[in-house]
Each structure stands twice: as structure tokens, then as C-alpha cells.
Design a protein around this motif. Structure first.
Motif, PDB file in Angstrom:
ATOM      1  N   LYS A 102       2.214   4.588   0.354  1.00  0.00           N
ATOM      2  CA  LYS A 102       1.783   5.805   1.035  1.00  0.00           C
ATOM      3  C   LYS A 102       2.452   7.037   0.451  1.00  0.00           C
ATOM      4  O   LYS A 102       2.237   8.150   0.920  1.00  0.00           O
ATOM      5  CB  LYS A 102       2.155   5.736   2.525  1.00  0.00           C
ATOM      6  N   ASN A 159       8.979  10.200  11.868  1.00  0.00           N
ATOM      7  CA  ASN A 159       8.408   9.995  13.198  1.00  0.00           C
ATOM      8  C   ASN A 159       7.463   8.797  13.222  1.00  0.00           C
ATOM      9  O   ASN A 159       7.372   8.076  14.215  1.00  0.00           O
ATOM     10  CB  ASN A 159       7.642  11.250  13.643  1.00  0.00           C
ATOM     11  N   ARG A 160       6.764   8.596  12.110  1.00  0.00           N
ATOM     12  CA  ARG A 160       5.816   7.492  12.043  1.00  0.00           C
ATOM     13  C   ARG A 160       6.528   6.139  12.167  1.00  0.00           C
ATOM     14  O   ARG A 160       6.041   5.229  12.834  1.00  0.00           O
ATOM     15  CB  ARG A 160       5.065   7.556  10.708  1.00  0.00           C
ATOM     16  N   VAL A 202       2.769  12.097  -3.192  1.00  0.00           N
ATOM     17  CA  VAL A 202       1.817  11.459  -2.296  1.00  0.00           C
ATOM     18  C   VAL A 202       0.558  11.242  -3.118  1.00  0.00           C
ATOM     19  O   VAL A 202      -0.087  12.204  -3.533  1.00  0.00           O
ATOM     20  CB  VAL A 202       1.528  12.368  -1.088  1.00  0.00           C
ATOM     21  N   GLY A 203       0.224   9.971  -3.363  1.00  0.00           N
ATOM     22  CA  GLY A 203      -0.862   9.687  -4.304  1.00  0.00           C
ATOM     23  C   GLY A 203      -0.462  10.277  -5.638  1.00  0.00           C
ATOM     24  O   GLY A 203       0.631  10.036  -6.133  1.00  0.00           O
ATOM     25  N   SER A 204      -1.313  11.101  -6.213  1.00  0.00           N
ATOM     26  CA  SER A 204      -0.967  11.708  -7.500  1.00  0.00           C
ATOM     27  C   SER A 204      -0.466  13.128  -7.300  1.00  0.00           C
ATOM     28  O   SER A 204      -0.254  13.854  -8.248  1.00  0.00           O
ATOM     29  CB  SER A 204      -2.198  11.724  -8.397  1.00  0.00           C
ATOM     30  N   ARG A 205      -0.278  13.519  -6.035  1.00  0.00           N
ATOM     31  CA  ARG A 205       0.081  14.901  -5.765  1.00  0.00           C
ATOM     32  C   ARG A 205       1.588  15.073  -5.587  1.00  0.00           C
ATOM     33  O   ARG A 205       2.224  14.300  -4.886  1.00  0.00           O
ATOM     34  CB  ARG A 205      -0.644  15.340  -4.491  1.00  0.00           C
ATOM     35  N   MET A 241       7.209  13.744   9.317  1.00  0.00           N
ATOM     36  CA  MET A 241       6.092  12.893   9.731  1.00  0.00           C
ATOM     37  C   MET A 241       6.400  11.421   9.446  1.00  0.00           C
ATOM     38  O   MET A 241       6.120  10.542  10.255  1.00  0.00           O
ATOM     39  CB  MET A 241       4.818  13.246   8.954  1.00  0.00           C
ATOM     40  N   ILE A 253       4.664  17.255  -4.129  1.00  0.00           N
ATOM     41  CA  ILE A 253       4.889  18.249  -3.082  1.00  0.00           C
ATOM     42  C   ILE A 253       6.352  18.690  -3.079  1.00  0.00           C
ATOM     43  O   ILE A 253       7.240  17.952  -3.481  1.00  0.00           O
ATOM     44  CB  ILE A 253       4.468  17.739  -1.682  1.00  0.00           C
ATOM     45  N   ASP A 272       0.872  -1.175   0.000  1.00  0.00           N
ATOM     46  CA  ASP A 272       0.000   0.000   0.000  1.00  0.00           C
ATOM     47  C   ASP A 272       0.912   1.229   0.000  1.00  0.00           C
ATOM     48  O   ASP A 272       1.419   1.633   1.036  1.00  0.00           O
ATOM     49  CB  ASP A 272      -0.867  -0.048   1.265  1.00  0.00           C
ATOM     50  N   PHE A 293       7.979  18.821   5.903  1.00  0.00           N
ATOM     51  CA  PHE A 293       7.174  18.408   7.059  1.00  0.00           C
ATOM     52  C   PHE A 293       6.705  16.965   6.897  1.00  0.00           C
ATOM     53  O   PHE A 293       6.734  16.170   7.850  1.00  0.00           O
ATOM     54  CB  PHE A 293       5.974  19.347   7.235  1.00  0.00           C
ATOM     55  N   MET A 294       6.281  16.596   5.681  1.00  0.00           N
ATOM     56  CA  MET A 294       5.856  15.216   5.431  1.00  0.00           C
ATOM     57  C   MET A 294       7.002  14.251   5.723  1.00  0.00           C
ATOM     58  O   MET A 294       6.790  13.178   6.278  1.00  0.00           O
ATOM     59  CB  MET A 294       5.425  15.036   3.976  1.00  0.00           C
ATOM     60  N   GLY A 326       8.608  23.306   1.961  1.00  0.00           N
ATOM     61  CA  GLY A 326       8.224  23.157   3.362  1.00  0.00           C
ATOM     62  C   GLY A 326       7.225  22.035   3.616  1.00  0.00           C
ATOM     63  O   GLY A 326       7.352  21.291   4.588  1.00  0.00           O
ATOM     64  N   THR A 327       6.236  21.908   2.747  1.00  0.00           N
ATOM     65  CA  THR A 327       5.240  20.848   2.922  1.00  0.00           C
ATOM     66  C   THR A 327       5.908  19.482   2.831  1.00  0.00           C
ATOM     67  O   THR A 327       5.666  18.593   3.655  1.00  0.00           O
ATOM     68  CB  THR A 327       4.142  20.954   1.838  1.00  0.00           C
TER      69      THR A 327
END
Lengths: 400, 400
Positions: free
Chosen positions: A346, A380-381, A361-364, A377, A366, A344, A373-374, A369-370
Motif C-alpha cells: 500500500k 490510524n488505520r 504510494v504506488g509510483s507517486r 492515516m 509524496i 499488497d 497526513f498519509m 504535509g501530504t
């Protein structure tokens, strides 16, 4: 009644997460669980570009196994796996051996050299915590030497990264961020430092969206990184790398990041493999071995959408760990109804050093800064899944 | 062959996560899945203090069900559940009915008034997206009125929060942060605004570490919040609240946050319940009903360490959803070997508005920026579990 003996070899993303999940879900009377690993710590392989470039304390990327694993439930053995004797159901270690009823091989990867001469002798190839510390110390020493040697020869402060894949780009991102600071610390004029990324393929970050690749390359070039794309390395020597038609880039620092192959133990143990990776069954067992799971970098699974293998990543290893643990629990209950592994995706984010990153991320797509941050994340995940919120607090990446 | 009909009632943390998990793990030939909910969206109940105080766009707390749920796999019915007829295996809706083989009741909670008169008539009690928007509009209107009415009567700009539990504290935290801005926007002198928190228990945030409670109270007091602890509310009237021995706090805004009880549908449907909550079996089914799971705020589970029920939280609801989905899958396969629910407490963080928060993670107390970042992580994690990274990007809390 004999309890099943489950042996997990390797404490990377795949092995650690399998061990942690099993330790929570299997009771002491269900099975005995043994984890064997060379070190008494797990490290976040995906973070290693940071300590390697010197932008993060190495200890931050490391998690003591005893800190996250209930060692009263899981027997931890610190040793090196040399070979698996599948017909005897034994794992041969440097200092002993382990018998198993079920085995999980999660031994990770080693550098792929494609047979290019001189790589092992003259390049940094170990993408491990020890390897990262070695690279960092070497970089610092090169800068420290600059004002201590008479002969400021070409190559002293030239850094070559072989491979513009994920690892190579993340490493040069960190290093290019750190160079101004290194120059200041060691009184080195910035123009004496050269940073190269050499890639045989026709693009950097093959497989990534071209727009993001351009963004990354422009950004890195603005920090002084020179790209040599479509440029195979012919040889690594004591003084640098030979590329293309015999041109030499003089460089005393070559970091090898052209890709990986599965751990040599796989082939040594007689599993049928391609570049050290075993095409596992849908339930993650090795073909012909109902008692052996292979997960992480040593497992090969085909992405049927493009009919090519999924690249070995932390993300897929962690997901395999989950399926592997579920299937071990089912087998241990006597069930034969095993789960099929399904990746899957991510998304993917590559850091570029500083506060910069790119990702999908998916079809997006980035950026900036975004994406940065991802990336935090995601980092950290991985800690959260492994050791919950306390570990995240202790080792996580917080914006202060 | 008849496919099992699974009906999930309620699209909060429990229901939504059950539906999403089942939609991924059950094939179209395994079962038919129906989700019924009053609105065509899910909302993050734990975020509602923000839109209620006006510090976050309400839409940010809302997720369209069709955006995260594969509606070709799950049949979504927008309707209100009125009652369950367990002997007929039917869910009675406002506009129809649904037959089920397995039912998941995840209907959430409503305000607990403890029989105090005037609450429903004069206080804001709906902790829903619609309720939050109502509170916010009312607050804005009170400020807007100030310079439009001759009679600047007592109570116009007095805001009373009934209950110093989690919800009450998080709400007053946001509101106290916003008051200076509201005063500026509406030309209101700060001293005209009074903020009260009234709590019947001998402490704010009962159950929380005393040191953290003090930190929170000091911080809120520094923003002008007045605490009335150990002070039961006797009545809510059109002009305020009567407390203690008949003292009146004049207030035209009373926000009710003294606690919750399970959805009235539970009792109406004949389940044995305490304050609307059913003491469920370890596998999360209602006693005597092998085909009915009850999860989230309507389920009561005893924390055996302290012999008291776990408080109803998003965290426990999401964990219940996982067990519930696993057990439905097992039942659907014909297995009777169901999973026992076990709460895994990841910690608790209460935001205090601005960049402030307090929390407990394991045995560690956290404050200020670290706690604030953890809170954002928790909020983002809920989105991630529900809708993956894309939803997190779309609705998540990023530090810019």
C-alpha cells in the motif's frame, strides 16, 4: 468431539490481528484460542520513535490486550515464550507450557548487531515500549546533567544513531525536532548538542527513491543532523563509537537501529532460519510443519520482482495475519485448500518529525504535509483494523 | 469446461466493491466477470450533499471505473439495466442483454415520495452526481437572478429541504455554511434568504441520540435554518410546499430527502419486495433464487436487536459486498458452505457543514472537530477500500 487448540505466540501486529480475527470468526464450539504474550498490552512498534525521542506519551502507543480482544473467547496468558517443542506440540513458557494443535508464531524481532563488539553493552537496542521509555529518560537525563556537572565533557550531549534505515531516520527526525525545546528547558546552548547518523551502506534509507532521500537528508541537516554515510561502525565503547579507520565519535548516547533479526526462539526451536527468519511456505506455514504458522518479522517471503526478501514491516505482518487467520479457519473446517499469501504493497511513508514526512504510494512520491497526513492515516488505520473506530478515537493521531 | 459467468449490476458501493474484490481473488480461468452500470464512473453517494450545495467540486466525488477496476479481468458494459428475467437467467439492458450464471443486483435506491403529489414535478429528487450538479446550478441561478429580476417575489431565495434525516441534515448543513458566501458573491442581503427543513416525524434525525439532535439543530438554527418538525408535506407545487393544515411555504427550490426505496427494477423483475427492497437470505441471496445476490439499498436485513430493518447506508453496502464476493467465490469452487452476513456497525457520523459534525461511535457520542475528523476518515476509508492509497490521495479529504 475435541475442539482444536490454537495457540498464538506474540501480540504484535501479526499475533494480535490473528487473534482478533479468529475471535470474531470462530465460534466457541469451533476451537479454543490462546494468546500468549510477555506483557498484557500490544504496542504500535512503528510509533516507537516518538516516545523514544520524547515527542509522544508512551501510553499512546500501547493498547491493553483486554481492551480489544474478547477475552471470553480468547484465553490470554501473560508469559514469555522460551522455546517450541514441535514434536511434542508444546510451547515452553517461563512459567509453564501450552499444548497446541495449531501454532502461530508471531514473536517479532530483535536488534541485529552483525557481531559488532560492544553493542549490547553500550547501545540502546531494545525497540520495545520499555526500550523507548529508557531511551527517552536517558536523553532527558543527559540534558539535565549538563548544568549539574563540572566537566562538560565531549559526548555528554552527542547522540549517535547507528543506521540510517527507516527506524534510524524516523527517530532522528523526532529527536532533531525536540532538541530546541530540550535546550530551552534545560538551559543548554544549541551548539553543545550534536546529532549523528552513522550508516555503513552508501546511502541513507537504502531502497528509497534517491530524490526523497535527498529531501529527507537536507531537511534533517537543516536541523543540525550530521550524516556519516558509507561509514561502518567497528565498535561501540563506553565513550562512543569507533568508525571507519579507527576514528572515534565521543557519544554517551548510542541508539542502535541497523536492522533486525527474527526472535531467537525460532532458531532455538530448531526451525531452519536465516537471521532468525524462516522462509515460510506460500500458505505461511513453516516447511515440514503443517501445524505451525510463522508470521510477521520471523517470516521471510521473497519479493519475486527483485528476488529479495520483503522487509519486515507492520504492513506485511497485518496482511499475513489475515491470511493466517483464514487458513486456520479453513484447516479447522477440515479443508486443505489454503490461501496463498500475496503482499499488497500500500506504500511506505517515513515521518521526519514535526509536520514533515516522505513517502511512496504506488509510483507517486509524496512530501511534507501530504505525506504527514498519509502517515497519520496509516497509523490510524492500524488501530482501526485492530480495534475499530473506538480504539482509533482513543489512541489515534488527530490533527489537534 | 465452462467458466461461470458472473454479472454485477450497478457500480455503487455494493457493486463496485464486489467487482474489485472478485477481480483480485478470481483468476481468469475461474470465472468471467461483467459489471454493468449506467455511467462509466462510480460516485460517493454519501458525499453528494457537498457538490449539491456547491461546497465541493462534483468531480471529487466521482471515480472512473477504469481507474480502480482491472478491466482486463472485468468486462465493463456501460448500459442501463431495465429488468431481470430470472427464469431465462438474463439481464435486459437498454441496448442489449447479458446472460449470467450468477447475478449480483446492486442497483441502489430512488427517492421515496410516499405518494405526495407534485414531488417528481417540482422537487429535486435525484440524489445522483447529475442530480447534485442540477441542484447546485439551480441554487446559483436563484442567487444570480435576485439582482436581475424586478419582482423579488417571495420564494425566490427560499430553500426547502423535505426530510430531516441524514441526507437532509447533511445537505442543509453545507448549504447554510455556503449562504454567507453566496450572499457576498451575488450582492444579496442575508435576510432575503430563508432555509427550511420540513420533517413529518416528531424529531429531526430520528433514531439519533437526542442530545446530538439538539446540538445539530441548535447549530443549524444559529446559521439561520428554520425547522418545521412534526409537519407533514401535503403537496409540492410550482410555487412551494403545502404543509400541515394547508399552510404554504413559498419556495422555488425544494430538495427531496425524505427517504429512499429500492430500485424499481427489483419489483419489475418479479422479486417479492417491500418498498423495492428484498428481504434477502442470510447469505444475501434472494429467496427462491440461488443464483441471485441482492446487496446494498435493494436488500433488506432485519436488525434483530430492535426488530427493524437496518437503514440502507454505504457502510452496510460495503460490508455486504465483502460477504457477497466471498460467497460467489465459494459457489464458484462448488462449495455450498456460504457465509452468513453480519452487520458490524462501525458507527455513524453526520456532517453539519464547515468543520462541524456529530456522531456515534460505539456508545460514545462525538461532536465538533473530533466528529469532523472522523467523518473525513470514514470518507477516506471508503476510497481506500475501493482503490487503495493512490485513490485516497487523489480524491480523499485532507485537511488543507
Amino acid at each position: 468431539m475435541n475442539k482444536a487448540r490454537i495457540v498464538i505466540a506474540g501480540a504484535g501486529y501479526g499475533g494480535m490481528n490473528t487473534a482478533v480475527t479468529l475471535s470474531k470468526k470462530l465460534g466457541p464450539n469451533d476451537a479454543s484460542i490462546t494468546l500468549v504474550n510477555k506483557h498484557d498490552y500490544h504496542y504500535q512498534t512503528t510509533w516507537l520513535h516518538e516516545p523514544a525521542a520524547g515527542t509522544l506519551e508512551p501510553d499512546r502507543t500501547r493498547v491493553k490486550i483486554a481492551d480489544v480482544l474478547n477475552t471470553s473467547r480468547v484465553n490470554f496468558v501473560q508469559d514469555e515464550v522460551l522455546e517450541v517443542k514441535t514434536d511434542e506440540k508444546k510451547v515452553m513458557l517461563k512459567e509453564g507450557e501450552l499444548e497446541y494443535d495449531y501454532l502461530v508464531l508471531a514473536l517479532g524481532a530483535t536488534a541485529e548487531t552483525f557481531g559488532i563488539p560492544g553493542v549490547h553493552e553500550h547501545a540502546f537496542t531494545k525497540w520495545t515500549l520499555n526500550g523507548a521509555r529508557q531511551v527517552k529518560d536517558h536523553i532527558d537525563a543527559q540534558f539535565a546533567n549538563y548544568n549539574n556537572v563540572e566537566d562538560k565533557h565531549e559526548g555528554l550531549l552527542t547522540f549517535v544513531v547507528a543506521g540510517a534505515g527507516f527506524t534510524g531516520i524516523e527517530f532522528i527526525g523526532e529527536l532533531s525536532e525536540r532538541v530546541p525545546e530540550l535546550c530551552k528547558t534545560y538551559d543548554v546552548p544549541r551548539e553543545k548538542v550534536r546529532l549523528f547518523v552513522v550508516e555503513a551502506a552508501p546511502t541513507a534509507l537504502p531502497g528509497f527513491d534517491p530524490e526523497l532521500v535527498e529531501y529527507a537528508m537536507n531537511l534533517l541537516e537543516s536541523r543540525g543532523v550530521e550524516f556519516k554515510i558509507n561509514t561502518p561502525i567497528k565498535e561501540v565503547t563506553a565513550s562512543g563509537v569507533i568508525v571507519g579507520e579507527g576514528e572515534e565519535i565521543k557519544a554517551e548516547t548510542v541508539v542502535w537501529a541497523t536492522g533486525v533479526r527474527g526472535n531467537p526462539v525460532i532458531e532455538k526451536s530448531g526451525f531452519e532460519a536465516m537471521r532468525g527468519r524462516v522462509k515460510v511456505n506460500p500458505d505461511l506455514r513453516a516447511p515440514g510443519h503443517d501445524d505451525v504458522f510463522i508470521i510477521g518479522d520471523c517470516a521471510l517471503i521473497i519479493n519475486e520482482e527483485i528476488n529479495r526478501p520483503y522487509p519486515p514491516t507492520a504492513q506485511i505482518a497485518m496482511q499475513m495475519a489475515k491470511t493466517c487467520a483464514n487458513n486456520l479457519i479453513a484447516l479447522n473446517k477440515g479443508s486443505t485448500d489454503l490461501e496463498t499469501f500475496k503482499f499488497d504493497n500500500k506504500g511506505t511513508v517515513a515521518s521526519l518529525g514535526g509536520k514533515q514526512a516522505i513517502g511512496v504510494v504506488g509510483s507517486r512520491k509524496i512530501y511534507g504535509g501530504t505525506a504527514n497526513f498519509m502517515k497519520k492515516m496509516i497509523d490510524n488505520r492500524a488501530l482501526f483494523i485492530l480495534g475499530g473506530p473506538l480504539l482509533t478515537l482513543k489512541k489515534g493521531k488527530f490533527p489537534f
